[in-house]
Design a protein around this motif. Structure first.
Motif, PDB file in Angstrom:
ATOM      1  N   HIS A 123       0.860  -1.197   0.052  1.00 57.74           N
ATOM      2  CA  HIS A 123       0.157  -0.128  -0.033  1.00 57.74           C
ATOM      3  C   HIS A 123       0.830   1.083  -0.029  1.00 57.74           C
ATOM      4  CE1 HIS A 123      -3.671   2.080   0.513  1.00 57.74           C
ATOM      5  NE2 HIS A 123      -2.859   2.892   1.529  1.00 57.74           N
ATOM      6  N   ASP A 124       0.659   1.975  -1.164  1.00 54.51           N
ATOM      7  CA  ASP A 124       1.549   3.529  -1.088  1.00 54.51           C
ATOM      8  C   ASP A 124       2.725   3.286  -1.598  1.00 54.51           C
ATOM      9  OD1 ASP A 124      -0.568   5.338  -0.587  1.00 54.51           O
ATOM     10  OD2 ASP A 124      -0.355   5.420   1.412  1.00 54.51           O
ATOM     11  N   LYS A 125       3.215   2.070  -1.965  1.00 56.12           N
ATOM     12  CA  LYS A 125       4.450   1.905  -2.571  1.00 56.12           C
ATOM     13  C   LYS A 125       4.640   2.327  -3.922  1.00 56.12           C
ATOM     14  CE  LYS A 125       6.572   0.433   1.248  1.00 56.12           C
ATOM     15  NZ  LYS A 125       5.585   0.527   2.089  1.00 56.12           N
ATOM     16  N   VAL A 126       5.711   2.586  -4.385  1.00 52.55           N
ATOM     17  CA  VAL A 126       5.737   3.064  -5.919  1.00 52.55           C
ATOM     18  C   VAL A 126       6.168   2.010  -6.369  1.00 52.55           C
ATOM     19  CG1 VAL A 126       6.905   4.675  -7.696  1.00 52.55           C
ATOM     20  CG2 VAL A 126       6.121   5.462  -5.589  1.00 52.55           C
ATOM     21  N   VAL A 127       5.691   1.118  -7.648  1.00 53.07           N
ATOM     22  CA  VAL A 127       5.767   0.057  -8.383  1.00 53.07           C
ATOM     23  C   VAL A 127       5.716   0.235  -9.894  1.00 53.07           C
ATOM     24  CG1 VAL A 127       5.168  -2.466  -8.618  1.00 53.07           C
ATOM     25  CG2 VAL A 127       4.573  -1.363  -6.676  1.00 53.07           C
ATOM     26  N   LEU A 128       7.102  -0.076 -10.446  1.00 53.78           N
ATOM     27  CA  LEU A 128       7.285   0.062 -12.016  1.00 53.78           C
ATOM     28  C   LEU A 128       7.005  -1.231 -12.637  1.00 53.78           C
ATOM     29  CD1 LEU A 128       8.348   1.229 -14.510  1.00 53.78           C
ATOM     30  CD2 LEU A 128      10.467   0.661 -13.570  1.00 53.78           C
ATOM     31  N   ILE A 129       5.929  -1.456 -13.385  1.00 58.69           N
ATOM     32  CA  ILE A 129       6.000  -2.652 -14.014  1.00 58.69           C
ATOM     33  C   ILE A 129       6.371  -2.656 -15.635  1.00 58.69           C
ATOM     34  CG2 ILE A 129       4.064  -4.543 -14.496  1.00 58.69           C
ATOM     35  CD1 ILE A 129       2.566  -3.667 -11.970  1.00 58.69           C
ATOM     36  N   THR A 130       6.902  -3.587 -16.109  1.00 57.49           N
ATOM     37  CA  THR A 130       7.395  -3.459 -17.654  1.00 57.49           C
ATOM     38  C   THR A 130       6.465  -4.335 -18.291  1.00 57.49           C
ATOM     39  OG1 THR A 130       9.232  -5.091 -17.509  1.00 57.49           O
ATOM     40  CG2 THR A 130       9.670  -2.671 -17.010  1.00 57.49           C
ATOM     41  N   GLY A 131       6.078  -4.112 -19.544  1.00 63.44           N
ATOM     42  CA  GLY A 131       5.330  -5.263 -20.291  1.00 63.44           C
ATOM     43  C   GLY A 131       3.865  -5.078 -19.740  1.00 63.44           C
ATOM     44  N   LYS A 191       1.089   2.859  -5.944  1.00 61.03           N
ATOM     45  CA  LYS A 191       1.296   3.580  -6.932  1.00 61.03           C
ATOM     46  C   LYS A 191       1.923   3.057  -7.943  1.00 61.03           C
ATOM     47  CE  LYS A 191       1.371   7.364  -3.425  1.00 61.03           C
ATOM     48  NZ  LYS A 191       2.040   8.492  -2.557  1.00 61.03           N
ATOM     49  N   LEU A 192       1.391   3.283  -9.354  1.00 62.59           N
ATOM     50  CA  LEU A 192       2.071   2.342 -10.388  1.00 62.59           C
ATOM     51  C   LEU A 192       2.501   3.329 -11.524  1.00 62.59           C
ATOM     52  CD1 LEU A 192      -0.865  -0.013 -10.808  1.00 62.59           C
ATOM     53  CD2 LEU A 192       1.288  -0.328  -9.806  1.00 62.59           C
ATOM     54  N   ALA A 193       3.776   2.902 -11.839  1.00 58.35           N
ATOM     55  CA  ALA A 193       4.214   3.411 -13.257  1.00 58.35           C
ATOM     56  C   ALA A 193       4.153   2.156 -14.129  1.00 58.35           C
ATOM     57  CB  ALA A 193       5.812   3.937 -12.987  1.00 58.35           C
ATOM     58  N   LEU A 194       3.481   2.227 -15.213  1.00 58.04           N
ATOM     59  CA  LEU A 194       3.576   1.192 -16.366  1.00 58.04           C
ATOM     60  C   LEU A 194       4.229   1.695 -17.528  1.00 58.04           C
ATOM     61  CD1 LEU A 194      -0.383   0.835 -15.927  1.00 58.04           C
ATOM     62  CD2 LEU A 194       1.449  -0.208 -14.316  1.00 58.04           C
ATOM     63  N   HIS A 247       8.136  11.695 -10.942  1.00 60.13           N
ATOM     64  CA  HIS A 247       6.689  11.626 -10.860  1.00 60.13           C
ATOM     65  C   HIS A 247       6.587  11.391  -9.502  1.00 60.13           C
ATOM     66  CE1 HIS A 247       2.565  11.753 -11.872  1.00 60.13           C
ATOM     67  NE2 HIS A 247       2.450  10.689 -11.008  1.00 60.13           N
ATOM     68  N   PHE A 248       6.865  10.342  -8.933  1.00 61.07           N
ATOM     69  CA  PHE A 248       6.491   9.813  -7.586  1.00 61.07           C
ATOM     70  C   PHE A 248       7.439  10.226  -6.250  1.00 61.07           C
ATOM     71  CE2 PHE A 248       4.414   6.775 -10.196  1.00 61.07           C
ATOM     72  CZ  PHE A 248       3.049   6.870  -9.901  1.00 61.07           C
ATOM     73  N   GLY A 249       8.684  10.601  -6.492  1.00 61.38           N
ATOM     74  CA  GLY A 249       9.556  10.897  -5.621  1.00 61.38           C
ATOM     75  C   GLY A 249      10.454   9.654  -5.020  1.00 61.38           C
ATOM     76  N   ARG A 250      10.033   8.494  -5.570  1.00 59.67           N
ATOM     77  CA  ARG A 250      10.691   7.275  -5.009  1.00 59.67           C
ATOM     78  C   ARG A 250      10.372   6.232  -5.954  1.00 59.67           C
ATOM     79  NH1 ARG A 250      10.796   6.537   0.021  1.00 59.67           N
ATOM     80  NH2 ARG A 250      11.075   4.126  -0.120  1.00 59.67           N
ATOM     81  N   LEU A 251      11.179   4.974  -5.801  1.00 53.29           N
ATOM     82  CA  LEU A 251      10.941   3.871  -6.551  1.00 53.29           C
ATOM     83  C   LEU A 251      11.149   2.563  -5.589  1.00 53.29           C
ATOM     84  CD1 LEU A 251      10.304   2.269  -8.929  1.00 53.29           C
ATOM     85  CD2 LEU A 251      12.596   2.468  -9.537  1.00 53.29           C
ATOM     86  N   ASP A 252      10.059   1.871  -5.159  1.00 51.26           N
ATOM     87  CA  ASP A 252      10.048   0.767  -4.111  1.00 51.26           C
ATOM     88  C   ASP A 252      10.242  -0.542  -4.838  1.00 51.26           C
ATOM     89  OD1 ASP A 252       9.681   2.489  -1.680  1.00 51.26           O
ATOM     90  OD2 ASP A 252       7.754   3.009  -2.958  1.00 51.26           O
ATOM     91  N   VAL A 253       9.447  -0.805  -5.882  1.00 53.26           N
ATOM     92  CA  VAL A 253       9.462  -2.261  -6.584  1.00 53.26           C
ATOM     93  C   VAL A 253       9.475  -1.844  -8.113  1.00 53.26           C
ATOM     94  CG1 VAL A 253       8.103  -4.385  -6.896  1.00 53.26           C
ATOM     95  CG2 VAL A 253       7.935  -2.941  -4.606  1.00 53.26           C
ATOM     96  N   VAL A 254      10.400  -2.754  -8.727  1.00 54.39           N
ATOM     97  CA  VAL A 254      10.446  -2.980 -10.074  1.00 54.39           C
ATOM     98  C   VAL A 254      10.003  -4.315 -10.285  1.00 54.39           C
ATOM     99  CG1 VAL A 254      12.075  -2.898 -12.039  1.00 54.39           C
ATOM    100  CG2 VAL A 254      12.521  -1.081 -10.327  1.00 54.39           C
ATOM    101  N   VAL A 255       9.260  -4.428 -11.534  1.00 57.11           N
ATOM    102  CA  VAL A 255       8.817  -5.964 -11.698  1.00 57.11           C
ATOM    103  C   VAL A 255       9.009  -5.913 -13.298  1.00 57.11           C
ATOM    104  CG1 VAL A 255       6.919  -7.498 -12.213  1.00 57.11           C
ATOM    105  CG2 VAL A 255       6.547  -5.775 -10.142  1.00 57.11           C
ATOM    106  N   ASN A 256      10.233  -6.789 -13.528  1.00 59.72           N
ATOM    107  CA  ASN A 256      10.599  -6.656 -14.892  1.00 59.72           C
ATOM    108  C   ASN A 256       9.990  -8.020 -15.370  1.00 59.72           C
ATOM    109  OD1 ASN A 256      12.928  -5.107 -15.324  1.00 59.72           O
ATOM    110  ND2 ASN A 256      14.004  -6.014 -13.654  1.00 59.72           N
ATOM    111  N   ASN A 257       8.797  -7.443 -16.218  1.00 57.41           N
ATOM    112  CA  ASN A 257       7.949  -8.707 -16.820  1.00 57.41           C
ATOM    113  C   ASN A 257       8.126  -8.591 -18.260  1.00 57.41           C
ATOM    114  OD1 ASN A 257       5.376 -10.139 -17.058  1.00 57.41           O
ATOM    115  ND2 ASN A 257       4.896  -8.266 -18.042  1.00 57.41           N
ATOM    116  N   ALA A 258       8.640  -7.698 -18.803  1.00 57.84           N
ATOM    117  CA  ALA A 258       8.238  -7.739 -20.529  1.00 57.84           C
ATOM    118  C   ALA A 258       9.400  -8.755 -20.943  1.00 57.84           C
ATOM    119  CB  ALA A 258       8.818  -6.128 -20.906  1.00 57.84           C
ATOM    120  N   GLY A 259       8.826  -9.393 -22.073  1.00 60.14           N
ATOM    121  CA  GLY A 259       9.596 -10.435 -22.559  1.00 60.14           C
ATOM    122  C   GLY A 259       9.072 -11.030 -23.787  1.00 60.14           C
ATOM    123  N   GLN A 260       9.741 -11.723 -24.506  1.00 58.42           N
ATOM    124  CA  GLN A 260       9.055 -12.291 -25.948  1.00 58.42           C
ATOM    125  C   GLN A 260       9.880 -13.704 -26.089  1.00 58.42           C
ATOM    126  OE1 GLN A 260      10.258  -9.888 -29.317  1.00 58.42           O
ATOM    127  NE2 GLN A 260       8.480 -10.563 -30.331  1.00 58.42           N
TER     128      GLN A 260
END
Length: 235
Positions: free
Chosen positions: A4-12, A31-34, A79-92
């Motif tokens: 909750h309230d963590k900044v999460v970047l998700i690729t793909g 909070k999401l960066a997509l 944008h968010f002032g921080r980055l808590d989680v990176v989800v490296n999901n993009a793939g082929q």
């Protein structure tokens, strides 16, 4: 980690496992960066989640390009002032027998499946160090631990990603940066349709029932919450 309230970047994030994961993390209050190459889909998802009350930004990008990955990280923090989680999901995937696989196809998926996550990790780690910790989730595949004719090139990229994840986990543990490998099984997405190359017959096991993207997303969220070294698909 409490999401909750963590900044999460998700690729793909525009389709399949990525979009399902974005919805799950939004429900958990993140909070999401997509990020994704499909800008139209990505913006539609972002608008959908905003309408439901989530704090979301859409960042169209090609994760196989290190400069664009660096920009993703920088814009997320701006944008968010921080980055808590990176989800490296993009793939082929790339399909074809080892005797026939196009080396250029392997190069292309290696850039996306391995160099992309590596670049994201290298950009995120200094930020997480300054914050006192963070979480990196690398989406691998069970095929990295199997020997399935026709998808050896794809499995090789995931094996390489696993080694990067395992080593980074040991290197970063003392700095409270956790690195998790997630292992989806066959999943009902457009992933196979987007594979490079051709194969004459389906890989062994392709007739097995597929997991839903939502099921995989549940497991990715569980990994974020409980922080195991590896997350397999728990029933």
């Amino acid at each position: 980690m409490e999401i909750h309230d963590k900044v999460v970047l998700i690729t793909g994030a525009s389709a399949g496992i990525g979009s399902a994961t974005a919805r799950r993390f939004a429900t958990a209050g993140a909070k999401l960066a997509l990020a994704a190459r499909s800008a139209d889909r990505l913006h539609r998802l972002a608008e959908e989640l905003k309408a439901q009350g989530s704090d979301v930004i859409a960042l169209p990008a090609d994760v196989s390009d290190p400069k664009q990955v660096q920009r993703l990280i920088e814009e997320t923090v701006r944008h968010f002032g921080r980055l808590d989680v990176v989800v490296n999901n993009a793939g082929q995937a790339a399909v074809g027998a080892i005797a026939d696989i196009n080396p250029e196809d392997l190069r292309n998926i290696f850039d996306l499946n391995v160099i992309g996550p590596l670049t994201a990790m290298q950009a995120a780690i200094p930020i997480m160090r300054e914050q006192g910790g963070g979480l990196i989730i690398n989406v691998s595949s069970v095929v990295a631990k199997m020997n399935i004719p026709g998808i050896g090139a794809y499995a090789a990229t995931k094996s390489a990603l696993n080694m990067l994840s395992d080593t980074a986990r040991a290197e970063l543990a003392s700095e409270h940066i956790r690195v998790i490998s997630v292992y989806p099984r066959a999943t009902a997405t457009e992933f196979g349709k987007n594979a490079l190359g051709t194969i004459q017959s389906p890989p062994q096991g392709s007739s097995n029932p597929s997991d839903t993207p939502e099921f995989v997303a549940d497991n990715i969220l569980a990994a974020a919450l409980h922080e195991p070294d590896e997350q397999y698909m728990a029933e």
